[in-house]
Structure formats: C-alpha cells, structure tokens
Scaffold this active site. Sequence first.
Site, PDB file in Angstrom:
ATOM      1  N   SER A 153      28.203  40.357  42.999  1.00  0.00           N
ATOM      2  CA  SER A 153      29.182  41.207  42.071  1.00  0.00           C
ATOM      3  C   SER A 153      28.346  41.982  40.977  1.00  0.00           C
ATOM      4  O   SER A 153      27.351  41.597  40.345  1.00  0.00           O
ATOM      5  CB  SER A 153      30.054  40.211  41.532  1.00  0.00           C
TER       6      SER A 153
ATOM      7  N   LYS B 177      33.410  34.544  46.415  1.00  0.00           N
ATOM      8  CA  LYS B 177      33.545  35.952  46.458  1.00  0.00           C
ATOM      9  C   LYS B 177      34.565  36.515  46.789  1.00  0.00           C
ATOM     10  O   LYS B 177      35.330  37.638  46.051  1.00  0.00           O
ATOM     11  CB  LYS B 177      32.299  36.731  46.878  1.00  0.00           C
TER      12      LYS B 177
ATOM     13  N   ASN C 185      36.811  38.733  44.080  1.00  0.00           N
ATOM     14  CA  ASN C 185      37.599  39.999  44.427  1.00  0.00           C
ATOM     15  C   ASN C 185      39.152  40.030  44.221  1.00  0.00           C
ATOM     16  O   ASN C 185      39.740  40.843  43.651  1.00  0.00           O
ATOM     17  CB  ASN C 185      37.073  40.538  45.761  1.00  0.00           C
TER      18      ASN C 185
ATOM     19  N   GLU D 109      39.708  40.262  40.572  1.00  0.00           N
ATOM     20  CA  GLU D 109      39.635  41.460  39.883  1.00  0.00           C
ATOM     21  C   GLU D 109      40.641  42.367  40.485  1.00  0.00           C
ATOM     22  O   GLU D 109      40.822  43.255  39.387  1.00  0.00           O
ATOM     23  CB  GLU D 109      38.243  41.816  40.578  1.00  0.00           C
TER      24      GLU D 109
END
Length: 239
Positions: A120, A174, A178, A181
Amino acid sequence: MVGLGTMGRALLLNMADKGNAVAGFDIDPEKAHSLVSDGGAPVDGFTDIKEFVQSIHRPRAIMILVPAGAPVDSVLNSLSPYLEEGDFVIDGGNSYFKDTDRRLKEMEGKGFGFMGMGVSGGEKGARLGPSMMPGGTEAQYERVRPVLESIAAHHNGTPCVARMGLGSAGHYVKTVHNGIEYAMMQLISEVYDVMKDYHPSDRDCADHFAGWAEGPAGGYLLEITAHILRYPDDKGQGM
C-alpha cells in the site's frame, strides 16, 4: 523483481537505495535497461527470464509486481522451469486471495514456496516507503524481513510491515484495507458535495478538511483532499 512498471520499478529502486542486492526483469528492454538508483548506481536489468533467475543467489526470493489475474499465472509458469528447491516467489500485486491460495498449492506441488503480499502507498509509497502485508510461513517471512523492513514506511520508529499469517492472509488483509480506503474516499466525496451548498469556495472547504486531518480522524486521504482543494487551476481558482 519481475515487472518494472510504475510500482515494480519504484519498489526495486527503493530496495537498491537501502543497500540491498537486487535485479529486475521486464519484457520491455527500455524498462529493464534504465534502472539507476538515487545513489547513481546502475541496477542489473534483464529481458531474458533464465538469465535473470540464474543471476540471483540461492535460495532465491523473487517478487513479482504485475497486473492481477492471468499475468501472475503467466509469470509463475515462466519462472518455474528455472527455480530450484528452496526458492520462493512473492506476489506483491493486488491478487484475489483465493487465487493466491490456488497458486500456493500449485507452487508447493512443484517444490517451491509462494507468498502473497499486499503493498500500500502507490508509486510514491513504493519509492519512499510503503506499508506491506505479507503472508507466508514464518521461515519465509524471516528470510525477507530485513529487506522489507529496510524499505517500509515507519510510524513512531516501527516499520510498517508485519506477517499477516499463512496462505493468502496478506492478500486478504489488503482486500479489506482497499475496501476501507474506498469507503473513506466515497465518504469524503459525499461530504464535499454537501459542503459546497454552504461553502462555495473550495478554499473554505479545504480549511475544514485540513482541520479534520489534524484530529482523531486524520490521515493521508484528508490531507491530500485539503491540498487538492487549495491547488489553483489556470484561472487561479480552486480545483
């Protein structure tokens, strides 16, 4: 490093700058032969996959950063004939975690190790210090931990990298990262849309976002939102 696009190139040069012995491979000769670290030292680049693998000290740890999906399988198929027992491959792309589990079984069936790792931070983070979420076994992680810690971002003196667990744990984390985010980006967009009804000036909106960035909800997304809203366009107005 296999794949010298935006992320792969940045991450490889970050490794080189930190004193790690590295080599890169790409099918594009221009990308493979134009690698130079910040210190001015050239980094070995290859367009022949066999020569690339044979240039690496055993046991090998090879990271790949290519688009998720079929390109990852293609790279693994290209590497496998030249790998040896004890070698392992790290997929640093945004692969679907179930694909990572499948590839782990396939690679172990050939006698090789495989690790999925989330990265990231985008291009800037990859070049100057990313956050990384590796999976894999403890032994695999310990082999690459010094390199990963040397290139990672740091928070309060602690490197932003930690082993997430076995199998596809790194890519699963991850995926969750994501999702959070993107939800935050959607929230920022909707807040901005509402704010425009009360603060026509983007600079006023920027002041609010900058204030929130200094509080408990602060973070990179709020910081860059404030920065973007203060950036003048060609008419001297906010973006």
